[in-house]
Scaffold this active site. Structure first.
Site, PDB file in Angstrom:
ATOM      1  N   SER A   1      43.505  43.860  54.417  1.00 36.79           N
ATOM      2  CA  SER A   1      42.655  42.961  53.617  1.00 36.79           C
ATOM      3  C   SER A   1      42.263  42.721  52.132  1.00 36.79           C
ATOM      4  O   SER A   1      42.608  44.127  51.533  1.00 36.79           O
ATOM      5  CB  SER A   1      42.059  42.839  55.021  1.00 36.79           C
ATOM      6  OG  SER A   1      40.601  43.614  54.479  1.00 36.79           O
TER       7      SER A   1
ATOM      8  N   GLN B   1      43.043  53.297  52.470  1.00 43.88           N
ATOM      9  CA  GLN B   1      43.630  52.799  51.285  1.00 43.88           C
ATOM     10  C   GLN B   1      43.673  54.292  50.992  1.00 43.88           C
ATOM     11  O   GLN B   1      44.221  54.587  49.924  1.00 43.88           O
ATOM     12  CB  GLN B   1      42.928  51.930  50.293  1.00 43.88           C
ATOM     13  CG  GLN B   1      41.828  51.936  49.761  1.00 43.88           C
ATOM     14  CD  GLN B   1      40.386  51.242  50.886  1.00 43.88           C
ATOM     15  OE1 GLN B   1      40.830  51.239  52.093  1.00 43.88           O
ATOM     16  NE2 GLN B   1      39.396  51.277  50.128  1.00 43.88           N
TER      17      GLN B   1
ATOM     18  N   CYS C   1      38.011  29.412  45.396  1.00 40.70           N
ATOM     19  CA  CYS C   1      38.791  27.954  45.798  1.00 40.70           C
ATOM     20  C   CYS C   1      39.146  27.442  47.540  1.00 40.70           C
ATOM     21  O   CYS C   1      39.174  26.606  47.374  1.00 40.70           O
ATOM     22  CB  CYS C   1      39.750  28.066  45.159  1.00 40.70           C
ATOM     23  SG  CYS C   1      40.736  28.594  45.290  1.00 40.70           S
TER      24      CYS C   1
ATOM     25  N   GLU D   1      38.867  52.477  55.172  1.00 39.22           N
ATOM     26  CA  GLU D   1      38.544  53.302  54.302  1.00 39.22           C
ATOM     27  C   GLU D   1      40.143  54.008  53.816  1.00 39.22           C
ATOM     28  O   GLU D   1      40.364  54.448  53.104  1.00 39.22           O
ATOM     29  CB  GLU D   1      38.047  53.867  53.232  1.00 39.22           C
ATOM     30  CG  GLU D   1      36.924  53.001  53.668  1.00 39.22           C
ATOM     31  CD  GLU D   1      36.284  52.378  52.013  1.00 39.22           C
ATOM     32  OE1 GLU D   1      36.723  51.610  51.451  1.00 39.22           O
ATOM     33  OE2 GLU D   1      35.557  51.636  52.346  1.00 39.22           O
TER      34      GLU D   1
ATOM     35  N   ALA E   1      36.927  41.332  54.339  1.00 33.39           N
ATOM     36  CA  ALA E   1      37.387  40.356  54.953  1.00 33.39           C
ATOM     37  C   ALA E   1      36.955  41.058  56.650  1.00 33.39           C
ATOM     38  O   ALA E   1      36.925  39.735  57.427  1.00 33.39           O
ATOM     39  CB  ALA E   1      39.401  40.711  54.848  1.00 33.39           C
ATOM     40  N   GLY E   2      35.804  42.240  56.767  1.00 35.09           N
ATOM     41  CA  GLY E   2      35.258  42.283  57.856  1.00 35.09           C
ATOM     42  C   GLY E   2      36.680  42.892  58.784  1.00 35.09           C
ATOM     43  O   GLY E   2      36.590  43.639  59.921  1.00 35.09           O
TER      44      GLY E   2
HETATM   45 ZN   LIG Z   1      40.557  30.653  44.377  1.00 29.77          ZN
END
Ligand SMILES: [Zn+2]
Length: 192
Positions: free
Chosen positions: A9, A90, A147, A88, A13-14
């Site tokens: 994610s 990544q 957004c 973690e 994002a949890g």
């Molecule tokens: Zn956006």
């Protein structure tokens, strides 16, 4: 057969919450688990996975040079392990993702890895790169941009709230903060 899972994610994002919930579910059934997290941003010398909603658990720290297969195998010999969790993820190296593949294939222990898909420039981290390539199961944990669209990208913001468009993939001890954004807003800030 055990499988290698990668839950990926953007930021916030949890991921840690999902990891801790899943680890709890195993333990609740009397199963034995181990949690690893990256030594990278450890400031206290002990490992801990903490979620933003207040859950936490002790964890073993991994750094680039650790052999996760050997580590898991030794624990597994002492007490049978039912699941291995990686926070973690990544920050795993290519070699460590291979070691986790061996944990799954040779020790038959499921591995659930949680991590960011991409860095602040939209590039994969080494760990996420090889997990995306080699995991049995991929699942996206979703979060939203300001957004309202799905946020798949991470933007690094400096002190003035300006997007950072160059620099090291991992920054330790800086004041920069990160915000998850949709691709459209990421492109406007970072690529254009
Ligand atoms: Zn956006």
């Amino acid at each position: 057969m055990a499988q290698l899972y990668f839950y990926y994610s953007a930021m916030n994002a949890g991921k840690s919450t999902a990891l801790l919930q899943s680890a709890y579910n195993y333990r609740e059934r009397g199963m034995n688990t181990v949690i690893f997290t990256a030594a990278l941003d450890d400031r206290y010398g002990t490992g801990k996975v903490a979620s933003r909603i207040g859950l936490q658990a002790d964890a073993r720290l991994f750094s680039d040079t650790d052999n996760l297969f050997d580590n898991v195998m030794m624990q597994h010999r002492q007490q049978k392990l039912h699941c291995v969790f990686i926070d973690e993820a990544q920050f795993l190296t290519r070699a460590q993702v291979r070691q986790l593949v061996e944990v799954v294939d040779e020790l038959d222990i499921p591995v659930l890895a949680y991590g960011l898909r991409t860095d602040f420039l939209g590039e994969t981290f080494a760990g996420s790169h090889y997990l995306l390539a080699w995991a049995d199961k991929l699942a996206e944990l979703k979060t939203v941009c300001h957004c309202g669209r799905k946020a798949s990208f991470v933007v690094r913001l400096d002190d003035n709230g300006e997007a950072v468009t160059c620099g090291d993939q991992v920054q330790i001890g800086g004041n920069d903060r990160y915000e998850s954004m949709c691709r459209k807003h990421f492109k406007q800030l970072v690529w254009d």
